[in-house]
Every structure is written in structure tokens, then in C-alpha cells.
Design a protein around this motif. Structure first.
Motif, PDB file in Angstrom:
ATOM      1  N   VAL A 129      18.537  29.686  47.791  1.00  0.00           N
ATOM      2  CA  VAL A 129      19.184  30.410  46.701  1.00  0.00           C
ATOM      3  C   VAL A 129      18.793  29.757  45.379  1.00  0.00           C
ATOM      4  CG1 VAL A 129      21.444  31.008  45.717  1.00  0.00           C
ATOM      5  CG2 VAL A 129      21.095  31.105  48.198  1.00  0.00           C
ATOM      6  N   ASP A 130      18.587  30.556  44.333  1.00  0.00           N
ATOM      7  CA  ASP A 130      18.223  29.993  43.038  1.00  0.00           C
ATOM      8  C   ASP A 130      19.394  29.175  42.466  1.00  0.00           C
ATOM      9  OD1 ASP A 130      19.659  31.701  40.703  1.00  0.00           O
ATOM     10  OD2 ASP A 130      19.139  33.043  42.360  1.00  0.00           O
ATOM     11  N   GLU A 131      19.060  28.253  41.560  1.00  0.00           N
ATOM     12  CA  GLU A 131      20.038  27.304  41.011  1.00  0.00           C
ATOM     13  C   GLU A 131      21.242  27.987  40.375  1.00  0.00           C
ATOM     14  OE1 GLU A 131      20.409  23.909  40.879  1.00  0.00           O
ATOM     15  OE2 GLU A 131      18.724  23.672  42.236  1.00  0.00           O
ATOM     16  N   GLU A 132      20.999  28.984  39.559  1.00  0.00           N
ATOM     17  CA  GLU A 132      22.090  29.642  38.834  1.00  0.00           C
ATOM     18  C   GLU A 132      23.069  30.313  39.800  1.00  0.00           C
ATOM     19  OE1 GLU A 132      22.754  33.106  35.457  1.00  0.00           O
ATOM     20  OE2 GLU A 132      20.783  32.185  35.661  1.00  0.00           O
ATOM     21  N   THR A 133      22.540  31.028  40.766  1.00  0.00           N
ATOM     22  CA  THR A 133      23.392  31.695  41.755  1.00  0.00           C
ATOM     23  C   THR A 133      24.114  30.673  42.624  1.00  0.00           C
ATOM     24  OG1 THR A 133      21.902  33.589  41.798  1.00  0.00           O
ATOM     25  CG2 THR A 133      23.413  33.368  43.658  1.00  0.00           C
ATOM     26  N   ALA A 134      23.394  29.631  43.050  1.00  0.00           N
ATOM     27  CA  ALA A 134      24.000  28.589  43.885  1.00  0.00           C
ATOM     28  C   ALA A 134      25.143  27.899  43.162  1.00  0.00           C
ATOM     29  CB  ALA A 134      22.946  27.570  44.311  1.00  0.00           C
ATOM     30  N   GLU A 135      24.956  27.630  41.885  1.00  0.00           N
ATOM     31  CA  GLU A 135      26.009  26.974  41.098  1.00  0.00           C
ATOM     32  C   GLU A 135      27.258  27.841  41.025  1.00  0.00           C
ATOM     33  OE1 GLU A 135      27.920  24.037  38.996  1.00  0.00           O
ATOM     34  OE2 GLU A 135      25.986  23.900  40.016  1.00  0.00           O
ATOM     35  N   ALA A 136      27.067  29.112  40.714  1.00  0.00           N
ATOM     36  CA  ALA A 136      28.203  30.035  40.613  1.00  0.00           C
ATOM     37  C   ALA A 136      28.900  30.203  41.961  1.00  0.00           C
ATOM     38  CB  ALA A 136      27.728  31.387  40.086  1.00  0.00           C
ATOM     39  N   ASP A 137      28.121  30.366  43.029  1.00  0.00           N
ATOM     40  CA  ASP A 137      28.713  30.544  44.354  1.00  0.00           C
ATOM     41  C   ASP A 137      29.420  29.285  44.827  1.00  0.00           C
ATOM     42  OD1 ASP A 137      27.816  33.148  44.407  1.00  0.00           O
ATOM     43  OD2 ASP A 137      26.150  32.755  45.784  1.00  0.00           O
ATOM     44  N   ALA A 138      28.813  28.122  44.595  1.00  0.00           N
ATOM     45  CA  ALA A 138      29.422  26.858  45.014  1.00  0.00           C
ATOM     46  C   ALA A 138      30.758  26.646  44.309  1.00  0.00           C
ATOM     47  CB  ALA A 138      28.479  25.687  44.748  1.00  0.00           C
ATOM     48  N   CYS A 139      30.852  27.040  43.040  1.00  0.00           N
ATOM     49  CA  CYS A 139      32.106  26.902  42.291  1.00  0.00           C
ATOM     50  C   CYS A 139      33.237  27.700  42.937  1.00  0.00           C
ATOM     51  CB  CYS A 139      31.925  27.351  40.845  1.00  0.00           C
ATOM     52  SG  CYS A 139      31.088  26.146  39.812  1.00  0.00           S
ATOM     53  N   ARG A 140      32.900  28.852  43.476  1.00  0.00           N
ATOM     54  CA  ARG A 140      33.915  29.671  44.128  1.00  0.00           C
ATOM     55  C   ARG A 140      34.201  29.165  45.543  1.00  0.00           C
ATOM     56  NH1 ARG A 140      31.035  33.543  41.114  1.00  0.00           N
ATOM     57  NH2 ARG A 140      29.638  34.040  42.824  1.00  0.00           N
ATOM     58  N   MET A 141      33.147  28.872  46.271  1.00  0.00           N
ATOM     59  CA  MET A 141      33.286  28.512  47.684  1.00  0.00           C
ATOM     60  C   MET A 141      33.998  27.185  47.900  1.00  0.00           C
ATOM     61  SD  MET A 141      29.510  29.759  48.905  1.00  0.00           S
ATOM     62  CE  MET A 141      29.653  29.195  50.591  1.00  0.00           C
ATOM     63  N   GLU A 142      33.817  26.231  46.982  1.00  0.00           N
ATOM     64  CA  GLU A 142      34.381  24.890  47.160  1.00  0.00           C
ATOM     65  C   GLU A 142      35.895  24.915  47.312  1.00  0.00           C
ATOM     66  OE1 GLU A 142      34.712  23.612  42.463  1.00  0.00           O
ATOM     67  OE2 GLU A 142      32.811  23.464  43.493  1.00  0.00           O
ATOM     68  N   HIS A 143      36.544  25.943  46.806  1.00  0.00           N
ATOM     69  CA  HIS A 143      38.005  26.011  46.840  1.00  0.00           C
ATOM     70  C   HIS A 143      38.564  26.732  48.060  1.00  0.00           C
ATOM     71  CE1 HIS A 143      38.403  24.355  42.827  1.00  0.00           C
ATOM     72  NE2 HIS A 143      37.395  25.131  42.468  1.00  0.00           N
ATOM     73  N   ILE A 144      37.747  27.531  48.720  1.00  0.00           N
ATOM     74  CA  ILE A 144      38.295  28.377  49.785  1.00  0.00           C
ATOM     75  C   ILE A 144      37.700  28.125  51.166  1.00  0.00           C
ATOM     76  CG2 ILE A 144      38.946  30.233  48.200  1.00  0.00           C
ATOM     77  CD1 ILE A 144      36.413  31.731  49.129  1.00  0.00           C
ATOM     78  N   ILE A 145      36.633  27.354  51.234  1.00  0.00           N
ATOM     79  CA  ILE A 145      35.959  27.135  52.510  1.00  0.00           C
ATOM     80  C   ILE A 145      36.854  26.318  53.450  1.00  0.00           C
ATOM     81  CG2 ILE A 145      34.760  25.049  51.770  1.00  0.00           C
ATOM     82  CD1 ILE A 145      32.298  26.081  53.280  1.00  0.00           C
TER      83      ILE A 145
END
Length: 80
Positions: A46-62
Motif C-alpha cells: 500500500v502507498d505511504e499516504e493510504t497506509a498512514e491514513a488506514d493505520a490511524c484508523r485501524m490502530e484503535h479498533i483492531i
């Protein structure tokens, strides 16, 4: 919410500080962010920008189980 959970406190000047519990929780979330970001970029491509945005969301709910599996995969690499 953070104050009610005992993660932060306000001093007499209304400065915000993490409690020991809050610092531990913040470190856990930061680790989740780093590992998920690495997984998205290094494993999935995944590209950096998308990975950063997704990781910000996923880190709280995984879930812990899913995070532990991703962490193991990232740290040990994928056997091919």
C-alpha cells in the motif's frame, strides 16, 4: 473520557499530563500504528499516504488476536 478512564490528569494550571496508565496505553496504540503501517506498506504494498491514513484508523479498533498475528508476520517475515 481520557480523564474519566484515568489516562490523563489536569494540574492546577489546567495543563494536561498522561498518567502512568495513559502513557502505557499511548505506547500500545503507537506500537499498533507502527506495526499496522509496516504491514500495509511492506507486506501489502500500500502507498505511504493510504497506509498512514488506514493505520490511524485501524490502530484503535483492531483486535488483540489480529494485531498479534500481523505483528508476528511483520517481525518474522512471510515464509514463502
Amino acid at each position: 473520557i481520557l480523564r474519566d478512564n484515568g489516562d490523563i490528569y489536569l494540574d492546577a494550571n489546567k495543563m494536561i499530563f498522561l498518567t502512568e496508565k495513559g502513557e502505557k496505553r499511548a505506547n500500545e496504540i503507537y506500537e499498533r500504528h507502527q506495526v499496522v503501517h509496516r504491514f500495509l506498506t511492506e507486506v501489502l504494498g500500500v502507498d505511504e499516504e493510504t497506509a498512514e491514513a488506514d493505520a490511524c484508523r485501524m490502530e484503535h479498533i483492531i483486535s488483540k488476536q489480529t494485531f498479534d498475528g500481523i505483528k508476528k508476520l511483520v517481525e518474522e517475515g512471510i515464509e514463502k
